[in-house]
Design a protein around this motif. Structure first.
Motif, mmCIF file in Angstrom:
data_model
loop_
_atom_site.group_PDB
_atom_site.id
_atom_site.type_symbol
_atom_site.label_atom_id
_atom_site.label_comp_id
_atom_site.label_asym_id
_atom_site.label_seq_id
_atom_site.Cartn_x
_atom_site.Cartn_y
_atom_site.Cartn_z
ATOM 1 N N ALA A 56 -14.594 -11.971 45.498
ATOM 2 C CA ALA A 56 -13.826 -11.671 46.512
ATOM 3 C C ALA A 56 -12.060 -12.273 46.745
ATOM 4 O O ALA A 56 -11.831 -13.483 46.898
ATOM 5 N N PHE A 57 -11.668 -11.360 45.888
ATOM 6 C CA PHE A 57 -9.777 -11.891 46.773
ATOM 7 C C PHE A 57 -9.161 -10.547 48.118
ATOM 8 O O PHE A 57 -10.032 -9.940 48.019
ATOM 9 N N CYS A 58 -8.192 -11.362 48.193
ATOM 10 C CA CYS A 58 -7.234 -10.136 48.855
ATOM 11 C C CYS A 58 -6.813 -9.700 48.407
ATOM 12 O O CYS A 58 -6.551 -9.573 47.379
ATOM 13 N N TYR A 113 -8.368 -7.049 39.364
ATOM 14 C CA TYR A 113 -8.925 -8.678 38.188
ATOM 15 C C TYR A 113 -8.375 -9.436 39.042
ATOM 16 O O TYR A 113 -6.830 -9.891 39.674
ATOM 17 N N CYS A 114 -7.957 -10.782 38.989
ATOM 18 C CA CYS A 114 -8.518 -11.671 39.800
ATOM 19 C C CYS A 114 -7.101 -12.195 38.733
ATOM 20 O O CYS A 114 -7.453 -12.368 37.542
ATOM 21 N N GLU A 115 -6.154 -13.452 39.070
ATOM 22 C CA GLU A 115 -5.758 -14.482 38.022
ATOM 23 C C GLU A 115 -5.813 -14.266 37.474
ATOM 24 O O GLU A 115 -5.677 -14.493 35.847
ATOM 25 N N SER A 116 -7.364 -15.216 37.351
ATOM 26 C CA SER A 116 -7.724 -16.200 36.483
ATOM 27 C C SER A 116 -8.396 -14.926 35.123
ATOM 28 O O SER A 116 -8.070 -14.973 34.274
ATOM 29 N N CYS A 117 -8.797 -14.271 35.538
ATOM 30 C CA CYS A 117 -9.021 -12.734 34.533
ATOM 31 C C CYS A 117 -8.253 -12.663 34.054
ATOM 32 O O CYS A 117 -8.739 -12.253 32.911
ATOM 33 N N ARG A 118 -7.558 -12.334 34.457
ATOM 34 C CA ARG A 118 -6.472 -10.991 34.151
ATOM 35 C C ARG A 118 -6.199 -12.201 33.014
ATOM 36 O O ARG A 118 -5.046 -11.356 32.015
ATOM 37 N N HIS A 155 -13.182 -6.905 44.528
ATOM 38 C CA HIS A 155 -14.091 -7.848 44.384
ATOM 39 C C HIS A 155 -13.481 -7.908 42.406
ATOM 40 O O HIS A 155 -13.090 -6.861 42.492
ATOM 41 N N CYS A 156 -13.430 -8.750 42.026
ATOM 42 C CA CYS A 156 -12.659 -8.915 40.473
ATOM 43 C C CYS A 156 -13.294 -8.399 39.279
ATOM 44 O O CYS A 156 -14.855 -8.622 39.721
ATOM 45 N N GLY A 157 -12.921 -7.473 38.665
ATOM 46 C CA GLY A 157 -14.158 -6.680 38.056
ATOM 47 C C GLY A 157 -14.750 -7.525 36.645
ATOM 48 O O GLY A 157 -15.689 -7.331 36.119
ATOM 49 N N GLY A 158 -14.180 -8.819 36.737
ATOM 50 C CA GLY A 158 -14.483 -9.836 35.407
ATOM 51 C C GLY A 158 -15.579 -10.789 36.154
ATOM 52 O O GLY A 158 -16.841 -10.700 36.488
ATOM 53 N N CYS A 159 -14.587 -11.647 37.306
ATOM 54 C CA CYS A 159 -15.983 -13.139 37.675
ATOM 55 C C CYS A 159 -16.711 -11.952 39.468
ATOM 56 O O CYS A 159 -17.172 -12.889 38.796
ATOM 57 N N GLY A 160 -16.020 -10.738 39.257
ATOM 58 C CA GLY A 160 -17.354 -11.052 41.436
ATOM 59 C C GLY A 160 -16.487 -11.717 42.334
ATOM 60 O O GLY A 160 -16.724 -10.900 43.515
ATOM 61 N N ARG A 212 -8.231 -20.627 34.144
ATOM 62 C CA ARG A 212 -9.488 -21.507 34.689
ATOM 63 C C ARG A 212 -10.579 -21.833 34.664
ATOM 64 O O ARG A 212 -11.216 -23.243 34.314
ATOM 65 N N ARG A 213 -11.691 -21.005 34.076
ATOM 66 C CA ARG A 213 -13.236 -21.469 33.661
ATOM 67 C C ARG A 213 -13.338 -21.359 32.197
ATOM 68 O O ARG A 213 -14.107 -22.288 31.390
ATOM 69 N N ASN A 214 -13.102 -20.115 31.649
ATOM 70 C CA ASN A 214 -13.667 -19.834 30.913
ATOM 71 C C ASN A 214 -12.800 -20.501 29.144
ATOM 72 O O ASN A 214 -12.311 -19.610 28.992
#
Ligand SMILES: [Zn+2]
Ligand SMILES: [Zn+2]
Length: 1040
Positions: A947-949, A963-968, A940-945, A1006-1008
């Motif tokens: 689920a990732f590989c 963290y996922c790519e986007s949050c990173r 789980h990404c610590g930012g957006c929550g 991506r989002r923010n």
């Protein structure tokens, strides 16, 4: 027998109607009642006749002996008749209906309640002591002024009482003005805290705290009596909900209440909390005062109704010594007061004088002392707060009815400092907490005539402020508080605590010895047999001042100071510090087919998982299974009990077409009808409220005073107030303790107000219309305003001819939420929804926004925006809410959908809401789609929550989570701009504020996407060289 309750068994028709008529006459008109509602707990809307008869009748039942207090004393509770509402032909004849005191008790008693125990007490009101009755009913506790009961169980006027009943030594016994006499009732779960207290150094008093934020100091006859009271209260403990402790609202009082259970142990804990900066200097001093027997009336902010004892008012230090500069510079030498010495020894001349007196008194045989006056006394407290009721009245009482000579009144802060620190040998005053949290005492709002000064002829009016306050009392309080919370004070506050509460309380080497009578234990009033001697000692203690009880035996530890961060040790991120790091949950955390208008922490404890609240269904605070619902076709309000899937109606009120409802406190519901009638309802709940009869809702008051159609209602538990906004640009404020109108705020424009919010930290009121935001102080003074910014492309770009209509200006659409922090050095921060975005605003103190402008006391500045989504086009934001440092926002359904969506934003080390396992089975990264399984666990990404590989959620340098790519990319952008520290332990020391990032544009994530504020103000502080740390952290570009 005087004023004795009599029961009439067989009343004739004539007698009945005569009594009714008499009772009716005794009931004040409705208007009178609504202002007196707190005194007699009558609902002004009720048919006065029916109510009065019902209540009076409820005292006795046919065939049963009427309860008297004598009977109760002899045989508690078992033989006492339940006070059930009686039917029409059983009622009680009341003798001397107009002034019969028993009837007043009867009125105060809730129908159906039973008196179990009663005590004569003395309630301390300022410097006065008012005799009264403390009654324990089966359901409620009652406090009634100016009545006492005799050994025979008669309730009589205190002024008629024999001397032995009023043998409670408590200073001057007075009969309060009828307007100040209280007759109050609380259910046991409204009692938040009950602390044993000493009064005039006798350990026989009790301080009671209630969830409506009131507190009372009552003195019992002796320790045995107090023991009985405490035991009784403890036996009622199970009736007190844990929730009532958590909703007390105001942070400080909350901390105070929670921290006072086991004094010693708790004190050690709060000291640690203070050291690690979890609580502020202000809160800590307030707590120490409380521990040292200085009652925290300072935290009763809503109404300056002093309920306790001014001789033991909290004492706070002067912390600054610069009251003359136009700019307050914390880095300059001489800005701060020397906290290692008492006020009487701050100059060499004063030290010398103190020493002289010490040696002069040494020879007389008494304990020697340095000063002829004290740093805190009734006179000092009332002198500082002379402009504010009830201190004005207490001051007048102390002065024999007149204000002092104008020259001697508190009229200027710079002059008060000069006097107390050097000029006036007899003046060693310290301060009261008000100097650090409310400007109300600086303004002569009641227009008292304090006279003219003799020399200059200057009229004494508002208090003159230091130049750096720019003539703005609120800015003075802000800067003064900023100084109190500064590192310089944090470093040396321990020394002042040693002097005031600690081992140097009587230290000759520190020039800190006061008159022996000011110390606890100097005289024993209990053992004093000579009445005149007793009276003289009482008077000295009262007038001279008391030294706080010593609470530390050894040197006080210092606070951990970290020059770059105001966050607690161990907390690296904060919204006020790094809002740019707020990361949105990848999916909505909740969906609903009805609008989401609030979030609600389930069970009141799990702050990380608030649930959405629908607009027509309100959970009852503290009652897990109960909810209040409205919006039914039959115009009813219903209380539902729901356990699992089973829901049943347990209470119904019909004929009320409710448009909106909100809980003002756990038992008080405010409803707004479609006709804009605002009603306050009292809920009474037995046990879990599982069946009919356990829950009741009574109309307590109609809140009047609105001038237009009500568009929005908000309640502040901390400030006990309700604000109703109207379509005509007015907002009306009521006091929820007294259910009384306070004031109407009128906006400069007659625009419909869409949202209102009260800042729980300082009571600031924010009102927003479609295009404007206005901030008002608690007292209704305008602070700052701003208007909506168009963040889209330039409005008049090429090709747009004047014939084409301009695109509509964006509107505020989604509520207002303040970041709840005890104190924010750079000004209050709030978020408001604007279309699909969330705009952050800060109320910046003492800044120049545009080059060439004057420095303004307060300016509302947009910091930037968080966008809901770049790719999922959806509806407008309808609700925003901070819960701690987590932000929640709800949005209207996207086109073609009927789902309202709730998202959350968290900081990197906050509690990201993980996407539930059953929702996602493959990696959420674009073009990945790997299935989760044994070999590929979810990360789980610590930012957006999300689920990732393993490939798509990785650890980031200096961070503890994956963290996922986007949050990173959001994090690395922040890292590049210096927002992020280098590593955890050095975070506080790194220069994360070294550049102005807030309004800079950034690569789109991506989002923010962080949108720059379109109005890019150039801000410079008052300082010739503004300190970059502060301004940059506000996200303001300077020097552009
Ligand atoms: Zn993420
Ligand atoms: Zn993947």
């Amino acid at each position: 027998m005087r004023n004795r309750l009599e029961r009439v068994n067989a009343a004739s028709e004539a007698g009945l109607s005569r009594t009714r008529a008499r009772i009716r006459d005794a009931i004040p008109a409705v208007d009178e009642l609504s202002s007196a509602v707190s005194r007699i707990n009558l609902a002004p809307w009720e048919d006065p006749f029916a109510l009065a008869l019902g209540d009076a009748a409820s005292i006795a039942e046919e065939g049963e002996p009427a309860p008297t207090l004598a009977g109760i004393e002899a045989e508690p509770s078992t033989t006492v008749t339940p006070l059930e509402p009686a039917d029409d032909d059983s009622f009680v004849e009341i003798e001397e209906a107009r002034d019969d005191k028993m009837r007043r008790i009867a009125k105060t008693l809730q129908a159906g309640d039973v008196v179990e125990q009663a005590h004569n007490i003395v309630r301390i009101v300022g410097v006065d002591a008012c005799p009264g009755l403390l009654i324990f009913g089966r359901k409620n506790m009652y406090l009634i002024d100016s009545l006492v009961y005799t050994a025979e169980g008669e309730v009589i006027d205190a002024k008629d009482a024999p001397k032995d009943i009023l043998s409670i030594p408590s200073g001057t016994l007075v009969e309060l003005d009828p307007a100040d006499q209280l007759s109050l009732r609380w259910s046991y779960n409204e009692i938040v805290e009950c602390n044993k207290r000493a009064f005039l150094f006798r350990d026989v008093a009790l301080e009671l705290y209630f969830s409506d934020k009131r507190n009372f100091l009552v003195v019992c006859k002796d320790q045995r009596e107090r023991h009985m009271v405490v035991n009784k209260l403890q036996s009622k403990d199970e009736q007190r909900d844990a929730i009532s402790r958590s909703v007390i609202g105001n942070f400080v009082l909350d901390t105070v209440a929670r921290a006072t259970d086991k004094a010693e142990q708790q004190l050690a804990i709060i000291t640690k909390k203070w050291q690690s900066r979890e609580i502020s200097n202000f809160a800590y001093l307030q707590l120490l005062n409380q521990h040292a027997n200085r009652t925290p009336n300072g935290t009763c902010k809503t109404r300056a109704k002093l309920t306790s004892d001014v001789t033991q008012y909290p004492v706070f230090p002067w912390v600054l010594s610069d009251y003359t500069s136009t700019h307050l510079d914390f880095d300059k030498e001489g800005t701060f007061r020397n906290l290692t010495l008492p006020m009487g020894a701050l100059t060499p001349a004063r030290k010398e004088a103190a020493e002289e007196r010490y040696s002069a008194t040494e020879g007389v045989g008494e304990k020697p002392f340095h000063y002829g006056t004290h740093y805190s006394s009734s006179m000092i407290v009332c002198g500082f707060m002379i402009r504010m009721s009830p201190f004005t009245e207490i001051f007048l009482a102390l002065q024999g009815g007149n204000f002092d000579l104008a020259d001697r009144l508190f009229s200027s802060i710079p002059r008060a400092w000069d006097s107390a620190s050097s000029d006036n040998r007899g003046d060693v005053r310290e301060l009261v907490p008000e100097f650090y949290y409310t400007p109300a005492f600086l303004l002569n709002i009641n227009h008292h005539d304090f006279g003219k000064k003799q020399g200059t002829g200057e009229v004494v009016d508002n208090v003159a402020l230091p130049p750096w306050a720019l003539g703005d009392p609120l800015l003075f309080i802000h800067r003064h508080r900023e100084a109190l919370e500064s590192d310089a004070v944090s470093r040396h506050l321990a020394a002042w605590i040693d002097l005031t509460f600690g081992y140097k309380q009587r230290d000759p080497a520190s020039f800190n010895c006061f008159h022996p009578l000011s110390y606890r234990g100097a005289v024993d009033l209990e053992r004093m047999s000579d009445e005149s001697e007793k009276a003289a000692s009482t008077a000295i203690i009262h007038n001279f001042g008391q030294t706080p009880v010593q609470i530390f035996k050894t040197s006080h530890p210092s606070r951990f100071v970290s020059p770059k961060s105001e966050l607690p040790i161990g907390q690296r991120f904060g919204v006020a510090e790094q809002w740019e790091l707020l990361m949105r949950s990848i999916n909505p955390i909740a969906e609903s087919t009805t609008p989401i208008y609030d979030v609600y922490a389930l069970g009141g404890t799990d702050e990380q998982k608030p649930a959405p609240l629908q607009s027509s269904k309100l959970p009852v605070p503290g009652h897990h299974f109960l909810s209040v619902q409205y919006g039914f076709a039959d115009d009813s309000i219903r209380v539902y009990y729901q356990e699992a899937s089973l829901a049943r109606v347990v209470y119904v009120v019909e004929g009320i077409d409710v448009k909106f409802a909100v809980f003002a406190n756990p038992t008080l519901l405010i409803t707004v009808s479609t006709l804009s009638t605002i009603t306050a309802w009292r809920l009474t709940i037995k046990g879990f409220g599982a069946k009919k009869g356990d829950v009741a809702m009574h109309r307590e008051a109609t809140l009047r005073g609105t001038t237009g159609k009500v568009t929005y209602v908000t309640a502040s538990k901390g400030w006990s107030m309700v604000v109703a906004a109207c379509d005509d640009g007015s907002a009306t404020v009521w006091d929820m303790n007294r259910l009384r109108y306070i004031r109407t705020i009128q906006l400069p424009r007659h625009e419909s107000i869409k949202f209102a919010s009260v800042h729980e930290s300082d009571g600031m009121i924010a009102l927003a219309t479609a295009h404007h935001i206005y901030l008002y102080s608690l007292n209704g003074y305008p602070i700052a305003s701003t208007w909506v910014e168009d963040n889209a492309l330039p409005r008049f770009s090429f090709g747009l001819t004047s014939d084409e209509p301009a695109p509509p200006l964006p509107e505020y659409t989604g509520g207002i939420t303040f970041l709840k922090r005890e104190f924010l050095r750079f000004g209050a921060l709030f978020v408001i929804g604007i279309g699909s975005e969330l705009a952050l605003y800060r109320c910046v103190p003492g800044a120049r926004i545009f080059e060439g402008e004057d420095v303004k006391p307060w300016t509302l500045v947009e910091q930037g925006r968080l966008s809901r989504s770049d790719e999922q086009l959806g509806g407008d934001c309808t609700m925003v809410k901070f819960v701690g440092e987590t932000l929640y926002a709800a949005f209207e359904p996207a086109e073609g959908s009927n789902k309202h969506l709730l998202y959350q934003w968290t900081l990197p080390e906050g509690h990201a809401r993980h996407v539930p396992d059953h929702q996602v089975h493959t990696c959420m990264a674009e073009r990945c789609g790997r299935h989760f399984g044994l070999l590929e666990p979810r990360r789980h990404c610590g930012g957006c929550g999300g689920a990732f590989c393993g490939t798509h959620a990785v650890y980031v340098e200096t961070m503890e989570k994956r963290y996922c790519e986007s949050c990173r990319s959001q994090l690395s952008y922040a890292s590049a701009t210096g927002l992020l520290g280098n590593r955890r332990d050095s975070a506080a020391h790194s220069s994360r504020r070294n550049s102005a990032t807030g309004t800079a544009s950034r690569p789109g994530s991506r989002r923010n996407s962080l949108l720059p504020g379109s109005r890019r103000p150039s801000v410079s502080g008052q300082a010739p060289q503004p300190r970059p740390s502060g301004l940059a952290s506000m996200g303001i570009v300077h020097g552009m």
